[in-house]
Design an enzyme around this catalytic site. Structure first.
Site, PDB file in Angstrom:
ATOM      1  N   PRO A  76       0.749  -1.254  -0.102  1.00 37.30           N
ATOM      2  CA  PRO A  76      -0.090  -0.033  -0.027  1.00 37.30           C
ATOM      3  C   PRO A  76       0.801   1.260  -0.060  1.00 37.30           C
ATOM      4  O   PRO A  76       1.769   1.401   0.935  1.00 37.30           O
ATOM      5  CB  PRO A  76      -0.665  -0.066   1.353  1.00 37.30           C
ATOM      6  CG  PRO A  76      -0.522  -1.567   2.032  1.00 37.30           C
ATOM      7  CD  PRO A  76       0.730  -2.082   1.133  1.00 37.30           C
ATOM      8  N   GLU A  77       0.477   2.065  -0.845  1.00 38.30           N
ATOM      9  CA  GLU A  77       1.370   3.387  -0.904  1.00 38.30           C
ATOM     10  C   GLU A  77       0.211   4.356  -0.649  1.00 38.30           C
ATOM     11  O   GLU A  77      -0.748   4.180  -0.310  1.00 38.30           O
ATOM     12  CB  GLU A  77       2.002   3.647  -2.492  1.00 38.30           C
ATOM     13  CG  GLU A  77       2.912   2.335  -2.671  1.00 38.30           C
ATOM     14  CD  GLU A  77       4.062   3.143  -3.603  1.00 38.30           C
ATOM     15  OE1 GLU A  77       4.573   4.247  -3.473  1.00 38.30           O
ATOM     16  OE2 GLU A  77       4.553   2.418  -4.295  1.00 38.30           O
TER      17      GLU A  77
END
Ligand SMILES: [Zn+2]
Length: 270
Positions: free
Chosen positions: A2-3
């Site tokens: 997840p960014e």
């Protein structure tokens, strides 16, 4: 992994179920995350979430007793389910909420964290040292230019340093550098003010586009069957080693910078 856009979308997805809602119970099934989930997390129980914000890749849920600081790590996700629900493997922490809903923290690799602080969240050591938000007003080309003078570090590592700017992960750094026409391995101190202006705009643009496309996955956070999907975007360079550049047909190259795979076009980026 997840960014920033996934974290932003996650935060927006859980917001209707948390904001101004009481946390009724917290069940820690597995406390051994990146850092141990503290037992003081229970201080949040019976208190309303009064603010929900994102700082870098941290989600901060504050009550009048203190704040929960949550990071999804490499493989974490949050989902909202109706009670009763079936637990899955790697469902580590369950927050029972109003309206017979629960929020489940799921993390196969356990590099994420759920911490508690009874002080102002922004003074927590994990948050205090963070640089500005890439979508906020403090972040600009001239800011990058000033911070980079005299620095030999590769520009890609420079923009991925959360002390410089938060939330620019590997994929978005590679894509923004391609759009700005800057070679990832170039020393940050050798980049011109004009090139940093372009780069700052491209960083904002790639993150904003990803957040926009993430809006369509919001339903996943209320669907107990759906894994929250991470965003499939059209990528220009990331993961495209050996394939032709979409702009000039030169074969995309890969190299390792700061122990991360880095993709670029030797024709379009210099
Ligand atoms: Zn090219």
């Amino acid at each position: 992994m997840p960014e920033l856009p996934e974290v932003e979308t996650t935060m927006r997805g859980i917001s209707p179920y948390l904001m101004d809602k009481k946390i009724l119970a917290i069940n820690v099934r597995q406390a051994s995350l990146r850092w141990r989930v503290p037992t003081t997390i229970n201080d949040a129980v019976d208190h309303k979430v009064t603010s929900l914000t994102r700082r870098g890749k941290y989600i901060v849920a504050s009550t009048d007793q203190g704040s929960i600081i949550l990071h999804l790590g490499m493989s974490g996700s949050l989902r909202i389910v109706d009670q009763p629900f079936e637990l899955r493997k790697h469902d580590h922490v369950i927050f029972d909420l109003c309206g017979s809903k629960s929020m489940i923290y799921h993390d196969p690799r356990r590099f994420g964290c759920i911490l508690w602080t009874d002080r102002a969240a922004h003074t927590h050591p994990l948050l205090a040292s963070l640089g500005p938000e890439p979508l906020g007003n403090e972040f600009s080309g001239s800011y990058l230019f000033q911070r980079s003078r005299g620095k030999k570090v590769a520009v890609k590592n420079f923009i991925m340093n959360s002390g410089i700017v938060v939330g620019v992960g590997n994929i978005y750094a590679s894509e923004a550098l391609f759009s700005a026409g800057i070679r990832p391995g170039k020393a940050a101190g050798r980049i011109s003010a004009a090139a940093f202006d372009t780069l700052a705009l491209e960083i904002r643009s790639v993150l904003t586009a990803a957040i926009k496309s993430g809006g369509t996955t919001l339903r996943d956070f209320v669907n107990s069957d759906g894994e929250p999907g991470y965003f499939q975007q059209t990528l220009n360079v990331y993961g495209r080693e050996g394939e032709p550049c979409r702009r000039c047909s030169t074969i995309i190259k890969q190299r390792v910078l700061g122990q991360r795979s880095t993709f670029y076009c030797s024709q379009c980026q210099n």
